[in-house]
Design a protein around this motif. Structure first.
Motif, PDB file in Angstrom:
ATOM      1  N   HIS A 173       3.428   2.447  -0.903  1.00  0.00           N
ATOM      2  CA  HIS A 173       2.824   3.012   0.312  1.00  0.00           C
ATOM      3  C   HIS A 173       3.486   2.385   1.532  1.00  0.00           C
ATOM      4  CE1 HIS A 173      -0.600  -0.251  -0.228  1.00  0.00           C
ATOM      5  NE2 HIS A 173       0.594  -0.731  -0.438  1.00  0.00           N
ATOM      6  N   SER A 175       1.803   0.899   3.805  1.00  0.00           N
ATOM      7  CA  SER A 175       0.917  -0.161   4.320  1.00  0.00           C
ATOM      8  C   SER A 175       1.579  -1.539   4.471  1.00  0.00           C
ATOM      9  CB  SER A 175      -0.339  -0.259   3.448  1.00  0.00           C
ATOM     10  OG  SER A 175      -1.055   0.946   3.510  1.00  0.00           O
ATOM     11  N   GLU A 201       4.156   8.096 -11.376  1.00  0.00           N
ATOM     12  CA  GLU A 201       3.014   8.887 -11.806  1.00  0.00           C
ATOM     13  C   GLU A 201       3.398  10.308 -12.192  1.00  0.00           C
ATOM     14  OE1 GLU A 201      -0.027   8.960  -8.899  1.00  0.00           O
ATOM     15  OE2 GLU A 201       1.176   9.899  -7.358  1.00  0.00           O
TER      16      GLU A 201
HETATM   17  C1  FA5 Z   1      -2.645   4.635   0.267  1.00  0.00           C
HETATM   18  O1  FA5 Z   1      -1.455   4.709  -0.062  1.00  0.00           O
HETATM   19  C2  FA5 Z   1      -3.074   3.645   1.311  1.00  0.00           C
HETATM   20  N1  FA5 Z   1      -2.006   2.759   1.619  1.00  0.00           N
HETATM   21  C3  FA5 Z   1      -3.530   4.422   2.529  1.00  0.00           C
HETATM   22  C4  FA5 Z   1      -4.281   3.622   3.560  1.00  0.00           C
HETATM   23  C5  FA5 Z   1      -3.609   3.076   4.626  1.00  0.00           C
HETATM   24  C6  FA5 Z   1      -5.666   3.437   3.463  1.00  0.00           C
HETATM   25  C7  FA5 Z   1      -4.302   2.365   5.596  1.00  0.00           C
HETATM   26  C8  FA5 Z   1      -6.348   2.722   4.403  1.00  0.00           C
HETATM   27  C9  FA5 Z   1      -5.653   2.203   5.469  1.00  0.00           C
HETATM   28  P1  FA5 Z   1      -3.422   6.669  -1.193  1.00  0.00           P
HETATM   29  O2  FA5 Z   1      -2.924   6.137  -2.473  1.00  0.00           O
HETATM   30  O3  FA5 Z   1      -4.681   7.436  -1.227  1.00  0.00           O
HETATM   31  O4  FA5 Z   1      -3.565   5.480  -0.145  1.00  0.00           O
HETATM   32  O5  FA5 Z   1      -2.286   7.565  -0.547  1.00  0.00           O
HETATM   33  C10 FA5 Z   1      -2.368   8.025   0.778  1.00  0.00           C
HETATM   34  C11 FA5 Z   1      -2.033   9.488   0.869  1.00  0.00           C
HETATM   35  O6  FA5 Z   1      -0.747   9.711   0.336  1.00  0.00           O
HETATM   36  C12 FA5 Z   1      -2.954  10.402   0.060  1.00  0.00           C
HETATM   37  O7  FA5 Z   1      -4.092  10.763   0.766  1.00  0.00           O
HETATM   38  C13 FA5 Z   1      -2.073  11.591  -0.207  1.00  0.00           C
HETATM   39  O8  FA5 Z   1      -2.096  12.474   0.885  1.00  0.00           O
HETATM   40  C14 FA5 Z   1      -0.711  10.964  -0.299  1.00  0.00           C
HETATM   41  N2  FA5 Z   1      -0.296  10.785  -1.701  1.00  0.00           N
HETATM   42  C15 FA5 Z   1      -0.722   9.871  -2.581  1.00  0.00           C
HETATM   43  N3  FA5 Z   1      -0.106  10.007  -3.770  1.00  0.00           N
HETATM   44  C16 FA5 Z   1       0.749  11.027  -3.632  1.00  0.00           C
HETATM   45  C17 FA5 Z   1       1.694  11.670  -4.481  1.00  0.00           C
HETATM   46  N4  FA5 Z   1       1.911  11.238  -5.707  1.00  0.00           N
HETATM   47  N5  FA5 Z   1       2.397  12.718  -3.999  1.00  0.00           N
HETATM   48  C18 FA5 Z   1       2.203  13.124  -2.727  1.00  0.00           C
HETATM   49  N6  FA5 Z   1       1.347  12.580  -1.859  1.00  0.00           N
HETATM   50  C19 FA5 Z   1       0.606  11.532  -2.313  1.00  0.00           C
END
Ligand code: FA5
Length: 342
Positions: A173, A175, A201
Motif C-alpha cells: 500500500h 501508507s 492475491e
Molecule cells: C489499505 O491499503 C490501507 N493502506 C488504506 C488506508 C490508508 C486506511 C490510510 C486507512 C488510512 P485496503 O487494503 O483496503 O487498505 O486497500 C485500499 C484500497 O485499495 C481499497 O479500498 C481498494 O479500492 C483498493 N484495492 C485493494 N486491493 C486491491 C486490488 N487487489 N486491486 C485493486 N484495488 C485494490
C-alpha cells in the motif's frame, strides 16, 4: 618465344571478351588483374623481351603499350558504366517523394489511471497538499512495523506480498509514505502520495496483483473526523462531477483510530449488483481514519500535540468507477482498443 605479336593480340581479344561478360565492378577488376596486374599475362610477355632482337623489342614494346592503354581505357569505361547502373538502381529504390503528404502524427496519450491521478494531484495541490513519492521496493519496517503492524499481527495476512531475498518487499500500500513524510517534513503536514502497489492475491474483475493507490494525510493541531469527511467529499465531487452515493462504516486498520471504510455505490450496475461489486451494490474505495498515535510517534511526532487523518484511495478502482470499466484487468492488458477510448 612463340610469335609475340600474335600472343599479344590473342590476349587482347580474350581480355576484351571477358570484359564484355563482366557485369559487376568486381568482375571488371578481376579482368584487370588477370591482364594488366603485376603478375598478369601481358607483364609475363615483357619478361621474355631478352630473347628478342633490338628491332623486335622496340616494335613489340610499342604494341604492348598500345594494347595496355587500350585495355586500361576500356576497363575504366566499363567500370564507370557499371557504377552508373548501380547508382541508378539505388536512386530508384531509395527514391522519396517529398511532395507526398506526411502520414498523420499518431500521438499517444496518458493512461486513464494516470489521468485520474493527475487530476487528483492538481486538486490536492490547490488545497495546499504536497505530492510525495515513496519507493515501490520498501522495507518491512515502513510497510508494516511503523504502521503499527508487528510481525505477528493478523493484518499482515490481509496484505500478502512479494518478498525479496534481502528481506525487503514490494509495498502492499502507499501508507508507508505516511511515516516517511512525517520524518521528512514534520508537522504541520498536508501530503498525498500516489503510486503503484503490489499484492500476492487472486486476480478477478476488481482485484489486480499490481494496482494504484493514492495516500493522503493531514497532520496539524486539532484535526478531526470532520476534516476527514470534508476532504473526502471534495475529492469525490471533483472526480465524478456529480452526486455519488457513499456510505461510511467502521473499518479496521492498525494505523488509524478510529478507522472507516468509505464505499461508493457501484457505478457499473447502479447498486443492483454485478461482478465488480461482487453483487453487493457497493465498492470499497476509500479506507480512512484518524492517524494512530503510535504512527505519529514512529514518525517522530508528539501525539499529545498533533493529530491527523489519513486515507488510502484505491486509485485504479476509482478510475473503474469514473469510466464505468467493468474489469480491472483491462488497465494493464496493453490492449490499444481499450486504451484508445480515453
Ligand atoms: C489499505 O491499503 C490501507 N493502506 C488504506 C488506508 C490508508 C486506511 C490510510 C486507512 C488510512 P485496503 O487494503 O483496503 O487498505 O486497500 C485500499 C484500497 O485499495 C481499497 O479500498 C481498494 O479500492 C483498493 N484495492 C485493494 N486491493 C486491491 C486490488 N487487489 N486491486 C485493486 N484495488 C485494490
Amino acid at each position: 618465344m612463340a610469335d609475340p605479336e600474335q600472343t599479344i593480340s590473342q590476349l587482347h581479344a580474350s581480355a576484351l571478351g571477358q570484359l564484355e561478360l563482366a557485369d559487376t565492378i568486381e568482375a571488371v577488376e578481376a579482368v584487370r588483374v588477370d591482364a594488366l596486374g603485376r603478375k598478369g599475362k601481358l607483364n609475363e610477355i615483357s619478361k621474355e623481351f631478352g630473347k628478342l632482337t633490338p628491332g623486335e623489342r622496340k616494335h613489340i614494346g610499342k604494341l604492348l603499350n598500345t594494347v595496355k592503354q587500350d585495355l586500361e581505357a576500356r576497363l575504366e569505361a566499363r567500370k564507370a558504366a557499371l557504377e552508373t547502373v548501380a547508382l541508378d538502381a539505388r536512386l530508384a529504390s531509395e527514391w522519396i517523394d517529398l511532395t507526398t503528404p506526411a502520414p498523420g502524427v499518431r500521438p499517444g496519450h496518458l493512461h486513464p489511471v494516470t489521468q485520474v491521478q493527475r487530476e487528483l494531484e492538481e486538486l490536492f495541490v490547490s488545497l495546499g497538499f504536497a505530492v510525495l513519492d515513496g519507493p515501490e521496493v520498501e522495507s518491512e519496517y515502513y510497510n508494516f512495523d511503523a504502521l503499527n503492524i508487528p510481525a505477528d499481527h493478523p493484518a499482515r495476512d490481509m496484505q500478502d506480498t512479494f518478498w525479496l531475498k534481502d528481506g525487503r518487499l514490494l509495498r502492499t500500500h502507499t501508507s508507508p509514505v505516511q511515516v516517511r513524510g512525517l520524518e521528512m517534513l514534520g508537522p504541520p503536514l498536508k501530503m498525498i502520495a500516489p503510486g503503484r502497489v503490489f499484492r500476492n492475491e487472486e486476480v478477478d474483475p476488481s482485484h489486480e496483483h499490481t494496482f494504484y493507490q493514492l495516500e493522503g494525510m493531514m497532520v496539524d493541531r486539532d484535526v478531526s473526523v470532520a476534516h476527514l469527511i470534508y476532504f473526502m467529499k471534495t475529492l469525490l465531487s471533483a472526480i465524478f462531477h456529480r452526486e455519488v452515493t457513499v456510505r461510511l462504516r467502521p473499518g479496521f486498520f492498525p494505523f488509524v483510530e478510529p478507522g472507516f471504510e468509505l464505499d461508493i455505490q457501484c457505478l457499473i450496475c447502479g447498486g443492483t449488483g454485478c461482478p465488480v461489486c461482487k453483487q453487493s451494490g457497493w465498492v470499497e474505495l476509500l479506507p480512512c481514519g484518524l492517524v494512530h498515535p503510535s504512527v505519529l510517534r514512529y514518525g517522530g511526532v508528539d501525539p499529545e500535540e498533533w493529530s491527523g487523518f489519513a486515507f488510502g484511495l484505491g486509485l485504479t478502482r476509482l478510475a473503474m468507477m469514473r469510466y464505468a470499466i467493468d474489469d480491472i484487468r483491462l488497465f494493464a492488458s496493453g490492449d490499444l482498443r481499450f486504451l484508445k477510448q480515453f
